[in-house]
Motif scaffolding. Structure first.
Motif, PDB file in Angstrom:
ATOM      1  N   ARG A 151       0.838  -1.211   0.000  1.00 10.76           N
ATOM      2  CA  ARG A 151       0.000   0.000   0.000  1.00 10.76           C
ATOM      3  C   ARG A 151       0.869   1.254   0.000  1.00 10.76           C
ATOM      4  N   TYR A 152       1.951   1.237   0.763  1.00 15.50           N
ATOM      5  CA  TYR A 152       2.847   2.400   0.817  1.00 15.50           C
ATOM      6  C   TYR A 152       3.481   2.656  -0.551  1.00 15.50           C
ATOM      7  N   GLU A 153       3.967   1.587  -1.186  1.00 18.33           N
ATOM      8  CA  GLU A 153       4.580   1.748  -2.505  1.00 18.33           C
ATOM      9  C   GLU A 153       3.552   2.216  -3.526  1.00 18.33           C
ATOM     10  N   ARG A 154       2.310   1.705  -3.425  1.00 20.13           N
ATOM     11  CA  ARG A 154       1.265   2.149  -4.344  1.00 20.13           C
ATOM     12  C   ARG A 154       0.965   3.633  -4.139  1.00 20.13           C
ATOM     13  N   GLY A 155       0.934   4.070  -2.875  1.00 24.80           N
ATOM     14  CA  GLY A 155       0.701   5.492  -2.590  1.00 24.80           C
ATOM     15  C   GLY A 155       1.829   6.365  -3.111  1.00 24.80           C
ATOM     16  N   LEU A 156       3.074   5.886  -2.948  1.00 20.16           N
ATOM     17  CA  LEU A 156       4.208   6.654  -3.477  1.00 20.16           C
ATOM     18  C   LEU A 156       4.132   6.753  -5.002  1.00 20.16           C
ATOM     19  N   GLY A 157       3.709   5.664  -5.644  1.00 22.06           N
ATOM     20  CA  GLY A 157       3.576   5.696  -7.091  1.00 22.06           C
ATOM     21  C   GLY A 157       2.528   6.703  -7.541  1.00 22.06           C
ATOM     22  N   GLN A 158       1.406   6.753  -6.807  1.00 27.76           N
ATOM     23  CA  GLN A 158       0.366   7.725  -7.149  1.00 27.76           C
ATOM     24  C   GLN A 158       0.853   9.159  -6.931  1.00 27.76           C
ATOM     25  N   LEU A 159       1.600   9.382  -5.845  1.00 27.54           N
ATOM     26  CA  LEU A 159       2.142  10.720  -5.598  1.00 27.54           C
ATOM     27  C   LEU A 159       3.138  11.116  -6.687  1.00 27.54           C
ATOM     28  N   ASP A 160       3.961  10.167  -7.109  1.00 28.99           N
ATOM     29  CA  ASP A 160       4.929  10.465  -8.166  1.00 28.99           C
ATOM     30  C   ASP A 160       4.213  10.796  -9.475  1.00 28.99           C
ATOM     31  N   GLU A 161       3.150  10.046  -9.786  1.00 31.61           N
ATOM     32  CA  GLU A 161       2.397  10.315 -11.006  1.00 31.61           C
ATOM     33  C   GLU A 161       1.715  11.681 -10.936  1.00 31.61           C
ATOM     34  N   THR A 162       1.174  12.010  -9.753  1.00 33.28           N
ATOM     35  CA  THR A 162       0.550  13.316  -9.581  1.00 33.28           C
ATOM     36  C   THR A 162       1.560  14.440  -9.738  1.00 33.28           C
ATOM     37  N   GLN A 163       2.767  14.225  -9.187  1.00 32.12           N
ATOM     38  CA  GLN A 163       3.818  15.235  -9.318  1.00 32.12           C
ATOM     39  C   GLN A 163       4.180  15.455 -10.776  1.00 32.12           C
ATOM     40  N   LYS A 164       4.251  14.365 -11.541  1.00 34.36           N
ATOM     41  CA  LYS A 164       4.561  14.507 -12.966  1.00 34.36           C
ATOM     42  C   LYS A 164       3.466  15.294 -13.686  1.00 34.36           C
ATOM     43  N   GLN A 165       2.199  15.010 -13.327  1.00 38.71           N
ATOM     44  CA  GLN A 165       1.098  15.749 -13.951  1.00 38.71           C
ATOM     45  C   GLN A 165       1.138  17.226 -13.588  1.00 38.71           C
ATOM     46  N   VAL A 166       1.511  17.535 -12.341  1.00 34.01           N
ATOM     47  CA  VAL A 166       1.605  18.933 -11.917  1.00 34.01           C
ATOM     48  C   VAL A 166       2.706  19.646 -12.698  1.00 34.01           C
ATOM     49  N   VAL A 167       3.839  18.975 -12.915  1.00 35.05           N
ATOM     50  CA  VAL A 167       4.929  19.583 -13.678  1.00 35.05           C
ATOM     51  C   VAL A 167       4.479  19.864 -15.106  1.00 35.05           C
ATOM     52  N   VAL A 168       3.747  18.924 -15.709  1.00 33.65           N
ATOM     53  CA  VAL A 168       3.256  19.132 -17.075  1.00 33.65           C
ATOM     54  C   VAL A 168       2.297  20.312 -17.130  1.00 33.65           C
ATOM     55  N   MET A 169       1.405  20.385 -16.121  1.00 30.20           N
ATOM     56  CA  MET A 169       0.451  21.498 -16.087  1.00 30.20           C
ATOM     57  C   MET A 169       1.176  22.833 -15.885  1.00 30.20           C
ATOM     58  N   GLN A 170       2.219  22.869 -15.057  1.00 25.76           N
ATOM     59  CA  GLN A 170       2.976  24.105 -14.848  1.00 25.76           C
ATOM     60  C   GLN A 170       3.658  24.548 -16.140  1.00 25.76           C
ATOM     61  N   GLU A 171       4.224  23.575 -16.871  1.00 24.41           N
ATOM     62  CA  GLU A 171       4.857  23.928 -18.142  1.00 24.41           C
ATOM     63  C   GLU A 171       3.823  24.439 -19.151  1.00 24.41           C
ATOM     64  N   THR A 172       2.633  23.818 -19.131  1.00 23.96           N
ATOM     65  CA  THR A 172       1.576  24.271 -20.039  1.00 23.96           C
ATOM     66  C   THR A 172       1.145  25.685 -19.702  1.00 23.96           C
ATOM     67  N   LEU A 173       0.965  25.955 -18.403  1.00 21.99           N
ATOM     68  CA  LEU A 173       0.582  27.304 -17.979  1.00 21.99           C
ATOM     69  C   LEU A 173       1.671  28.318 -18.332  1.00 21.99           C
ATOM     70  N   LYS A 174       2.926  27.907 -18.193  1.00 19.60           N
ATOM     71  CA  LYS A 174       4.033  28.805 -18.515  1.00 19.60           C
ATOM     72  C   LYS A 174       4.052  29.149 -19.999  1.00 19.60           C
ATOM     73  N   SER A 175       3.770  28.137 -20.824  1.00 19.28           N
ATOM     74  CA  SER A 175       3.741  28.396 -22.268  1.00 19.28           C
ATOM     75  C   SER A 175       2.530  29.235 -22.668  1.00 19.28           C
ATOM     76  N   LEU A 176       1.438  29.099 -21.918  1.00 15.13           N
ATOM     77  CA  LEU A 176       0.232  29.862 -22.233  1.00 15.13           C
ATOM     78  C   LEU A 176       0.220  31.245 -21.584  1.00 15.13           C
ATOM     79  N   GLN A 177       1.210  31.565 -20.741  1.00 15.49           N
ATOM     80  CA  GLN A 177       1.205  32.831 -20.015  1.00 15.49           C
ATOM     81  C   GLN A 177       1.196  34.058 -20.945  1.00 15.49           C
ATOM     82  N   PRO A 178       2.023  34.118 -22.033  1.00 15.45           N
ATOM     83  CA  PRO A 178       1.941  35.281 -22.926  1.00 15.45           C
ATOM     84  C   PRO A 178       0.562  35.451 -23.541  1.00 15.45           C
ATOM     85  N   ALA A 179      -0.040  34.320 -23.932  1.00 17.41           N
ATOM     86  CA  ALA A 179      -1.389  34.414 -24.502  1.00 17.41           C
ATOM     87  C   ALA A 179      -2.384  34.907 -23.463  1.00 17.41           C
ATOM     88  N   LEU A 180      -2.209  34.460 -22.212  1.00 20.86           N
ATOM     89  CA  LEU A 180      -3.109  34.916 -21.153  1.00 20.86           C
ATOM     90  C   LEU A 180      -2.938  36.413 -20.897  1.00 20.86           C
TER      91      LEU A 180
END
Length: 224
Positions: A151-180
């Motif tokens: 269960r602990y390893e599964r939770g760590l895997g989910q946290l790692d996946e969430t962190q990767k998604q957050v990084v992707v979203m931050q990069e997307t927001l950064k690229s969209l910032q001039p348009a915003l």
């Protein structure tokens, strides 16, 4: 059976009849046949059996089993605990633990008999049950720890996946910032134009109201 009868002394040989040979068979069976009944003295079962079958006491030779020596305890614990996946230090500690518990319980049972006049039997079966209990408890705890680890390893895997998604979203927001920023400026311009048009409409409404009031006055004067 005839051959056995002929091998005996002449004084005790039979006449060779079937009845005599059968009696000889019964006699030899009584002399040679030994039945061993092993029962644990722990609990009420032993007392109930003695009550139901008094011949167990009257017609049997009771041989109380002596306690195992420490070498036998070590040998039995080594054999059973050797089947478990343990390190060498853990195996030695487990063997010494089982021996210590059994020997100390025997000493306490003797002290209990002296103080309270009550017999508590510590048999080899109790020793085997203690070892099996240790094995079962060890397996249960290992399973619980493995489940918690999974269960602990599964939770760590989910946290790692969430962190990767957050990084992707931050990069997307950064690229969209001039348009915003550009869209925000356009919205501000539109708001200014809307405010200006609202003011113009308000001025036009004021003029229309003045013309309407003047027309009403003119109509009233013409009626007179």
């Amino acid at each position: 059976m005839r051959q056995i009868d002929r091998q005996r002394d002449r004084s005790v040989q039979t006449d060779g009849s079937a009845v005599a040979l059968f009696n000889l068979f019964v006699q030899i069976t009584r002399e040679q046949l030994h039945i061993v009944i092993v029962m644990s003295p722990i609990g009420n079962n032993f007392r109930n059996r003695i009550r139901k079958f008094p011949a167990l006491v009257n017609c049997c030779t009771i041989d109380w089993l002596q306690p195992w020596p420490e070498d036998a305890l070590l040998a039995v614990a080594t054999r059973f605990l050797g089947q478990i996946e343990l390190t060498e230090n853990e195996t030695v500690a487990g063997i010494n633990m089982c021996q210590f518990f059994h020997v100390s319980t025997e000493k306490l049972s003797k002290e209990f008999l002296i103080r309270l006049d009550r017999q508590v039997y510590v048999t080899p079966t109790s020793y085997l049950e203690m070892i099996n209990t240790f094995k079962d408890l060890l397996a249960k705890k290992r399973e619980e720890i493995l489940n918690a680890k999974t269960r602990y390893e599964r939770g760590l895997g989910q946290l790692d996946e969430t962190q990767k998604q957050v990084v992707v979203m931050q990069e997307t927001l950064k690229s969209l910032q001039p348009a915003l920023i550009s869209a925000t400026q356009d919205v501000e311009k539109m708001l200014l134009e809307v405010d200006k048009e609202r003011e113009e409409v308000a001025e036009f409404e004021k003029v229309v109201k003045q013309d309407e009031a003047a027309a009403e006055v003119s109509v009233a004067n013409s009626n007179f």
